[in-house]
Write a protein that holds these residues in place. Structure first.
Motif, PDB file in Angstrom:
ATOM      1  N   SER A 255      -5.046   5.570  17.005  1.00  0.00           N
ATOM      2  CA  SER A 255      -4.419   4.297  17.349  1.00  0.00           C
ATOM      3  C   SER A 255      -4.322   3.454  16.091  1.00  0.00           C
ATOM      4  CB  SER A 255      -5.240   3.570  18.416  1.00  0.00           C
ATOM      5  OG  SER A 255      -4.645   2.347  18.775  1.00  0.00           O
ATOM      6  N   THR A 256      -3.526   2.408  16.141  1.00  0.00           N
ATOM      7  CA  THR A 256      -3.396   1.501  15.004  1.00  0.00           C
ATOM      8  C   THR A 256      -4.688   0.707  14.823  1.00  0.00           C
ATOM      9  OG1 THR A 256      -1.043   1.254  15.469  1.00  0.00           O
ATOM     10  CG2 THR A 256      -2.049  -0.408  14.040  1.00  0.00           C
ATOM     11  N   PRO A 257      -5.170   0.570  13.589  1.00  0.00           N
ATOM     12  CA  PRO A 257      -6.411  -0.172  13.376  1.00  0.00           C
ATOM     13  C   PRO A 257      -6.378  -1.568  14.002  1.00  0.00           C
ATOM     14  CG  PRO A 257      -5.814   0.975  11.366  1.00  0.00           C
ATOM     15  CD  PRO A 257      -4.662   1.163  12.318  1.00  0.00           C
ATOM     16  N   GLY A 258      -7.372  -1.854  14.822  1.00  0.00           N
ATOM     17  CA  GLY A 258      -7.481  -3.155  15.458  1.00  0.00           C
ATOM     18  C   GLY A 258      -6.743  -3.291  16.772  1.00  0.00           C
ATOM     19  N   ALA A 259      -5.850  -2.346  17.083  1.00  0.00           N
ATOM     20  CA  ALA A 259      -5.072  -2.432  18.323  1.00  0.00           C
ATOM     21  C   ALA A 259      -5.983  -2.228  19.530  1.00  0.00           C
ATOM     22  CB  ALA A 259      -3.965  -1.384  18.327  1.00  0.00           C
ATOM     23  N   GLU A 261      -6.536  -1.548  23.569  1.00  0.00           N
ATOM     24  CA  GLU A 261      -5.927  -0.974  24.769  1.00  0.00           C
ATOM     25  C   GLU A 261      -6.972  -0.939  25.884  1.00  0.00           C
ATOM     26  OE1 GLU A 261      -3.576   3.044  26.300  1.00  0.00           O
ATOM     27  OE2 GLU A 261      -4.163   2.842  24.198  1.00  0.00           O
ATOM     28  N   VAL A 262      -6.649  -1.620  26.986  1.00  0.00           N
ATOM     29  CA  VAL A 262      -7.567  -1.686  28.116  1.00  0.00           C
ATOM     30  C   VAL A 262      -7.184  -0.614  29.125  1.00  0.00           C
ATOM     31  CG1 VAL A 262      -8.526  -3.133  29.941  1.00  0.00           C
ATOM     32  CG2 VAL A 262      -7.841  -4.166  27.759  1.00  0.00           C
ATOM     33  N   ARG A 263      -8.111   0.298  29.386  1.00  0.00           N
ATOM     34  CA  ARG A 263      -7.885   1.368  30.347  1.00  0.00           C
ATOM     35  C   ARG A 263      -8.969   1.340  31.427  1.00  0.00           C
ATOM     36  NH1 ARG A 263      -6.954   6.635  26.437  1.00  0.00           N
ATOM     37  NH2 ARG A 263      -5.436   5.700  24.987  1.00  0.00           N
ATOM     38  N   LYS A 264      -8.800   2.164  32.425  1.00  0.00           N
ATOM     39  CA  LYS A 264      -9.836   2.266  33.452  1.00  0.00           C
ATOM     40  C   LYS A 264     -11.140   2.790  32.857  1.00  0.00           C
ATOM     41  CE  LYS A 264      -6.812   2.993  37.455  1.00  0.00           C
ATOM     42  NZ  LYS A 264      -6.449   3.922  38.566  1.00  0.00           N
ATOM     43  N   SER A 265     -10.991   3.635  31.844  1.00  0.00           N
ATOM     44  CA  SER A 265     -12.168   4.256  31.228  1.00  0.00           C
ATOM     45  C   SER A 265     -12.882   3.320  30.265  1.00  0.00           C
ATOM     46  CB  SER A 265     -11.758   5.523  30.482  1.00  0.00           C
ATOM     47  OG  SER A 265     -10.795   5.213  29.468  1.00  0.00           O
ATOM     48  N   GLY A 266     -12.235   2.223  29.875  1.00  0.00           N
ATOM     49  CA  GLY A 266     -12.883   1.300  28.955  1.00  0.00           C
ATOM     50  C   GLY A 266     -11.904   0.614  28.027  1.00  0.00           C
ATOM     51  N   VAL A 267     -12.458  -0.194  27.134  1.00  0.00           N
ATOM     52  CA  VAL A 267     -11.650  -0.922  26.155  1.00  0.00           C
ATOM     53  C   VAL A 267     -11.661  -0.140  24.844  1.00  0.00           C
ATOM     54  CG1 VAL A 267     -11.351  -3.078  24.888  1.00  0.00           C
ATOM     55  CG2 VAL A 267     -12.230  -3.121  27.236  1.00  0.00           C
ATOM     56  N   HIS A 268     -10.485   0.311  24.426  1.00  0.00           N
ATOM     57  CA  HIS A 268     -10.332   1.091  23.203  1.00  0.00           C
ATOM     58  C   HIS A 268      -9.814   0.193  22.084  1.00  0.00           C
ATOM     59  CE1 HIS A 268     -10.347   5.256  25.187  1.00  0.00           C
ATOM     60  NE2 HIS A 268     -10.512   4.386  26.175  1.00  0.00           N
ATOM     61  N   ILE A 269     -10.381   0.369  20.882  1.00  0.00           N
ATOM     62  CA  ILE A 269      -9.869  -0.337  19.710  1.00  0.00           C
ATOM     63  C   ILE A 269      -9.617   0.687  18.616  1.00  0.00           C
ATOM     64  CG2 ILE A 269     -10.294  -2.081  17.947  1.00  0.00           C
ATOM     65  CD1 ILE A 269     -11.966  -3.621  19.831  1.00  0.00           C
ATOM     66  N   GLY A 270      -8.434   0.598  17.999  1.00  0.00           N
ATOM     67  CA  GLY A 270      -8.060   1.539  16.954  1.00  0.00           C
ATOM     68  C   GLY A 270      -8.800   1.291  15.656  1.00  0.00           C
ATOM     69  N   THR A 271      -8.996   2.367  14.903  1.00  0.00           N
ATOM     70  CA  THR A 271      -9.626   2.285  13.581  1.00  0.00           C
ATOM     71  C   THR A 271      -8.743   3.010  12.578  1.00  0.00           C
ATOM     72  OG1 THR A 271     -10.889   4.365  13.589  1.00  0.00           O
ATOM     73  CG2 THR A 271     -11.835   2.487  14.802  1.00  0.00           C
ATOM     74  N   GLY A 272      -9.280   3.236  11.395  1.00  0.00           N
ATOM     75  CA  GLY A 272      -8.527   3.976  10.393  1.00  0.00           C
ATOM     76  C   GLY A 272      -8.402   5.445  10.712  1.00  0.00           C
ATOM     77  N   THR A 273      -9.187   5.925  11.690  1.00  0.00           N
ATOM     78  CA  THR A 273      -9.077   7.331  12.118  1.00  0.00           C
ATOM     79  C   THR A 273      -8.808   7.348  13.623  1.00  0.00           C
ATOM     80  OG1 THR A 273     -11.501   7.435  12.295  1.00  0.00           O
ATOM     81  CG2 THR A 273     -10.513   8.248  10.260  1.00  0.00           C
ATOM     82  N   THR A 274      -9.818   7.668  14.418  1.00  0.00           N
ATOM     83  CA  THR A 274      -9.645   7.643  15.871  1.00  0.00           C
ATOM     84  C   THR A 274     -10.157   6.321  16.440  1.00  0.00           C
ATOM     85  OG1 THR A 274     -11.794   8.682  16.203  1.00  0.00           O
ATOM     86  CG2 THR A 274      -9.883  10.139  16.034  1.00  0.00           C
ATOM     87  N   ALA A 275      -9.797   6.054  17.682  1.00  0.00           N
ATOM     88  CA  ALA A 275     -10.229   4.812  18.318  1.00  0.00           C
ATOM     89  C   ALA A 275     -11.714   4.866  18.674  1.00  0.00           C
ATOM     90  CB  ALA A 275      -9.401   4.560  19.575  1.00  0.00           C
ATOM     91  N   VAL A 276     -12.280   3.706  18.951  1.00  0.00           N
ATOM     92  CA  VAL A 276     -13.637   3.621  19.495  1.00  0.00           C
ATOM     93  C   VAL A 276     -13.557   2.932  20.854  1.00  0.00           C
ATOM     94  CG1 VAL A 276     -14.759   3.577  17.247  1.00  0.00           C
ATOM     95  CG2 VAL A 276     -14.137   1.421  18.353  1.00  0.00           C
ATOM     96  N   VAL A 277     -14.521   3.245  21.715  1.00  0.00           N
ATOM     97  CA  VAL A 277     -14.579   2.659  23.048  1.00  0.00           C
ATOM     98  C   VAL A 277     -15.749   1.681  23.078  1.00  0.00           C
ATOM     99  CG1 VAL A 277     -14.738   3.101  25.526  1.00  0.00           C
ATOM    100  CG2 VAL A 277     -13.683   4.798  24.015  1.00  0.00           C
ATOM    101  N   LEU A 278     -15.457   0.433  23.428  1.00  0.00           N
ATOM    102  CA  LEU A 278     -16.483  -0.592  23.422  1.00  0.00           C
ATOM    103  C   LEU A 278     -17.467  -0.414  24.579  1.00  0.00           C
ATOM    104  CD1 LEU A 278     -14.496  -3.861  22.567  1.00  0.00           C
ATOM    105  CD2 LEU A 278     -15.364  -2.069  21.035  1.00  0.00           C
TER     106      LEU A 278
END
Length: 307
Positions: A255-259, A261-278
């Motif tokens: 995902s784009t760094p900082g982007a 995305e709110v999903r049923k599975s959680g809140v995802h935020i993009g990084t310089g590689t893969t996203a992280v889930v808060l």
């Protein structure tokens, strides 16, 4: 031996408690940082080490500066054999270092000469070290440069926060410190100069340094967040709102760094590689809550970005 113990925060408490339990050493006084304001009410409170000393009716000294002539005179009058020190929080001048006949024995939470300085546990986690530990060494005028007397090792677990790791090191380090003092009394302690290779430094972690850089890799962001948990706490801004971020899980999606995305599975935020889930977050001025619960209530739109 007659012992004057110096220390301030909670990680130093196990060492003082272990020495109080020892039948070989007498803690005749404690030196700690001055009482300070804490909590929402900003009430003046004793340091954790000072509070434990009070419970055992041990004299407590709180000099504004260890170089204060009155404090130096009081220390000389106490005539300690040795002065163990754990996270005291101030540099000791040479006249103070010269008082105890066996010197000042510091318990430092790293495998020296790695991570000399104020925040060795935080630095080890952020750097991705697999193993760390604690060292006892004889204080000299340098920054954690004295000869090493003993070490204990500790593996860094994949989910360790600084709080987790420091709790384990405080416990094992207390045993190491007591064993070191026993060896000094027995005349069996061996001091080994630190090697010139492998020196690294761990400066104090500031609130500004705890801010998350979402352009870094997910692996680094995971380590960075864990390294500043629980204090000062990793943080970012979302719109005009500043939020603290608890440890995260690493996703396999890009995902784009900082982007956000709110999903049923959680809140995802993009990084310089893969996203992280808060996991948990704490909006400024509010209590800690699940990130997904907060995001639903905040009604984030598709343009929401963490910066």
């Amino acid at each position: 031996m007659r012992v004057v113990f110096a220390g301030t925060p909670e990680p130093a408490v196990p060492s003082l408690r272990r020495l109080l339990e020892s039948d070989r050493h007498e803690v005749i006084a404690v030196v700690t940082r001055p009482d300070a304001a804490a909590g929402r009410g900003r009430k003046t409170v004793r340091s954790p080490v000072g509070a434990l000393a009070d419970e055992h009716d041990i004299p407590v000294f709180t000099p504004a500066k260890p170089s204060d002539p009155d404090f130096v005179s009081q220390l000389i009058d106490l005539a300690p054999d040795v002065c163990p020190v754990v996270a005291y929080g101030a540099l000791l001048p040479q006249p103070v270092l010269d008082v105890p006949r066996f010197g000042w024995i510091n318990l430092h939470f790293s495998l020296l000469p790695a991570w000399r300085g104020a925040a060795p546990v935080q630095a080890a986690i952020e750097a991705g070290d697999d193993v760390t530990g604690a060292s006892t060494f004889l204080l000299d005028a340098g920054m954690d440069t004295g000869p090493v007397l003993g070490v204990v090792t500790e593996r860094i677990r994949p989910t360790d926060t600084t709080g987790d790791l420091l709790t384990r090191l405080a416990s094992s380090g207390a045993e190491l410190l007591t064993a070191t003092l026993d060896a000094i009394e027995d005349g069996t302690a061996g001091a080994h100069p630190q090697p010139q290779d492998g020196v690294s430094y761990a400066s104090k972690v500031t609130v500004d340094a705890a801010r998350i850089d979402w352009t870094r890799s997910a692996a680094y962001i995971d380590r960075h967040i864990r390294s500043v948990t629980p204090a000062p706490g990793a943080w970012t801004t979302i719109g005009d709102l500043r939020v603290k971020i608890a440890p995260v899980a690493i996703s396999t999606e890009t995902s784009t760094p900082g982007a956000i995305e709110v999903r049923k599975s959680g809140v995802h935020i993009g990084t310089g590689t893969t996203a992280v889930v808060l996991g948990d977050i704490q909006p400024q001025g509010k209590k800690v809550m699940k990130a997904l619960d907060w995001a639903r209530g905040a009604r984030l739109d598709d343009t929401a970005v963490a910066r």
